[in-house]
Write an enzyme that holds these catalytic residues in place. Structure first.
Site, short mmCIF file in Angstrom:
data_model
loop_
_atom_site.label_atom_id
_atom_site.label_comp_id
_atom_site.label_asym_id
_atom_site.label_seq_id
_atom_site.Cartn_x
_atom_site.Cartn_y
_atom_site.Cartn_z
N TYR A 1 0.84 -1.20 0.00
CA TYR A 1 0.00 0.00 0.00
C TYR A 1 0.88 1.26 0.00
O TYR A 1 0.67 2.20 -0.77
CB TYR A 1 -0.90 -0.02 1.24
CG TYR A 1 -1.79 1.17 1.38
CD1 TYR A 1 -3.04 1.21 0.77
CD2 TYR A 1 -1.39 2.29 2.13
CE1 TYR A 1 -3.87 2.32 0.90
CE2 TYR A 1 -2.20 3.40 2.26
CZ TYR A 1 -3.44 3.41 1.64
OH TYR A 1 -4.26 4.51 1.77
N LYS B 1 1.17 4.36 -2.80
CA LYS B 1 0.86 5.75 -2.45
C LYS B 1 2.07 6.66 -2.67
O LYS B 1 1.91 7.82 -3.06
CB LYS B 1 0.37 5.83 -1.00
CG LYS B 1 -1.02 5.25 -0.81
CD LYS B 1 -2.05 6.07 -1.58
CE LYS B 1 -3.45 5.61 -1.38
NZ LYS B 1 -4.40 6.37 -2.20
N ASN C 1 -4.32 7.95 10.83
CA ASN C 1 -5.42 6.96 10.89
C ASN C 1 -6.76 7.67 10.99
O ASN C 1 -6.96 8.47 11.90
CB ASN C 1 -5.25 6.06 12.13
CG ASN C 1 -4.03 5.17 12.04
OD1 ASN C 1 -3.01 5.57 11.49
ND2 ASN C 1 -4.11 3.97 12.57
N TRP D 1 -5.87 -7.40 19.30
CA TRP D 1 -4.62 -7.86 18.70
C TRP D 1 -3.40 -7.19 19.30
O TRP D 1 -3.42 -6.01 19.63
CB TRP D 1 -4.64 -7.57 17.19
CG TRP D 1 -5.70 -8.31 16.44
CD1 TRP D 1 -6.56 -9.25 16.93
CD2 TRP D 1 -6.02 -8.15 15.05
NE1 TRP D 1 -7.39 -9.69 15.94
CE2 TRP D 1 -7.09 -9.04 14.78
CE3 TRP D 1 -5.52 -7.35 14.02
CZ2 TRP D 1 -7.65 -9.15 13.51
CZ3 TRP D 1 -6.07 -7.46 12.76
CH2 TRP D 1 -7.13 -8.34 12.51
P1 GDP Z 1 -2.06 0.15 11.35
O1 GDP Z 1 -2.31 1.47 12.06
O2 GDP Z 1 -1.68 0.32 9.93
O3 GDP Z 1 -1.10 -0.71 12.12
O4 GDP Z 1 -3.44 -0.64 11.25
P2 GDP Z 1 -4.65 -1.00 12.23
O5 GDP Z 1 -5.55 0.18 12.37
O6 GDP Z 1 -5.28 -2.23 11.68
O7 GDP Z 1 -4.01 -1.43 13.63
C1 GDP Z 1 -3.52 -0.56 14.59
C2 GDP Z 1 -3.05 -1.26 15.86
O8 GDP Z 1 -4.21 -1.76 16.56
C3 GDP Z 1 -2.11 -2.45 15.68
O9 GDP Z 1 -1.12 -2.35 16.69
C4 GDP Z 1 -3.00 -3.65 15.97
O10 GDP Z 1 -2.28 -4.76 16.48
C5 GDP Z 1 -3.93 -3.08 17.03
N1 GDP Z 1 -5.19 -3.81 17.21
C6 GDP Z 1 -5.69 -4.29 18.37
N2 GDP Z 1 -6.84 -4.96 18.17
C7 GDP Z 1 -7.12 -4.87 16.86
C8 GDP Z 1 -8.19 -5.36 16.07
O11 GDP Z 1 -9.12 -6.01 16.53
N3 GDP Z 1 -8.14 -5.06 14.73
C9 GDP Z 1 -7.13 -4.31 14.18
N4 GDP Z 1 -7.15 -4.04 12.87
N5 GDP Z 1 -6.09 -3.86 14.91
C10 GDP Z 1 -6.08 -4.13 16.23
#
Ligand code: GDP
Length: 311
Positions: free
Chosen positions: A137, A141, A166, A199
């Protein structure tokens, strides 16, 4: 940008594009054109060329992309690279070919190196290696923003880019597996039975910006006569994922227990962008995270009730 100009918003059904369309309508821009995916496939170079040649918009805003959270990106870097690269090259290059004078390209702060000094300044671009989970990605970009920069330099076209942090807000994608953390957490808490599995470790730091703030930044950037090639857009409000989880839990009124699954990736440890450039030119965000979260929980519930939710 004049109120009468013909403005093409690519990706108007997405969270960002729809926020931009709402902001344009509110500000009195009456000549906005859009195409759904089935009307215009942005991966199809000939179709995009034909569209620009016949419509000849004055301004294009490129908010179309394949987006997803850490799960979706890390499982499909090839797809994220291919689709976003094609969308960027087609929508930007073909706009130039058709004589579109002004274009705003939207990227993301994940284009910056994983270990960029924080808060991340625009000049960190391409100084060291990218975060692996969303490298495809990010590369696409970076191509898009560079293409804008080169066309501006080579042909004098006013093509420039914004890199939002974000995002969240109405019309988000609430897919548990492929979505971004904030909407995913809303859905997990709203549907929790006893506990939620989150996560990673909860320690990564992220900054969140309400999409209506991004839309206001887009209009602001388009109002500048000589905008910088690349500008960050953020709220400056940084929280750990652990704190975010507590805030979402409170905003949803849930009493679920939070469990952390450390077998899932944390991603980049910190992603706070430096917004001094856009602030120095006169723009700042207006929606605090707590307020934005409350509004987003309300829109999740109404999108769910109306059956218009993206899951
Ligand atoms: P990023 O900002 O590109 O890393 O993308 P995300 O928005 O998917 O994730 C942000 C952070 O949130 C990472 O550290 C993930 O491990 C954490 N996280 C915790 N729980 C979740 C979940 O249920 N979904 C996602 N997408 N991220 C999670």
């Amino acid at each position: 940008m004049e109120k009468t100009e013909k403005i093409f918003v690519a990706g108007h059904r997405g969270m960002v594009g729809s926020a931009i369309c709402r902001a344009l309508a509110k500000e009195g821009f009456a000549n906005v054109i859009t195409r759904t995916h089935s009307e215009l496939d942005l991966l199809d170079t000939k179709a995009v060329r034909g569209f620009y040649m016949s419509e000849k918009p004055d301004v294009a805003i490129i908010a179309a992309a394949r987006v997803g959270g850490i799960g979706a990106n890390s499982a499909a870097n090839a797809l994220f690279l291919y689709e976003n690269e094609m969308i960027a090259l087609n929508t930007v290059w073909q706009a130039a070919e058709a004589g579109v004078n002004r274009l705003l390209f939207l990227g993301s702060t994940c284009i910056y190196p994983r270990m960029a000094p924080q808060p991340i300044k625009e000049e960190s671009l391409l100084t060291s290696a990218l975060e692996k989970t969303n490298e495809g990605y990010a590369l696409a970009k970076i191509s898009g923003l560079k293409l804008c920069e080169f066309l501006r330099r080579d042909k004098g076209l006013l093509y420039h880019s914004l890199m939002p942090t974000n995002l969240y807000g109405p019309g988000d994608n609430y897919d548990i597996v492929g979505g971004h953390v904030l909407p995913t957490l809303i859905r997990k808490f709203e549907t929790a039975e006893g506990h939620v599995d989150l996560w990673g470790t909860g320690s990564p730091l992220r900054e969140f910006l309400h999409v209506d703030d991004l839309a206001s930044a887009c209009l602001f950037a388009l109002s500048l006569e000589n905008p910088p090639n690349v500008m960050n857009v953020g709220s400056g409000e940084e929280v750990s994922i652990r704190v975010l989880a507590e805030k979402v839990k409170a905003a949803t009124g849930s009493n679920a227990e939070i469990r952390w699954d450390a077998t899932k990736p944390d991603g980049t440890p910190r992603k706070l962008c430096d917004t001094s450039l856009i602030r120095s030119l006169g723009w700042k965000s207006a929606i605090p995270l707590d307020e934005g979260l409350a509004m987003t929980v309300a829109s999740y519930r109404s999108e769910l009730a109306s059956g218009k939710i993206r899951l």
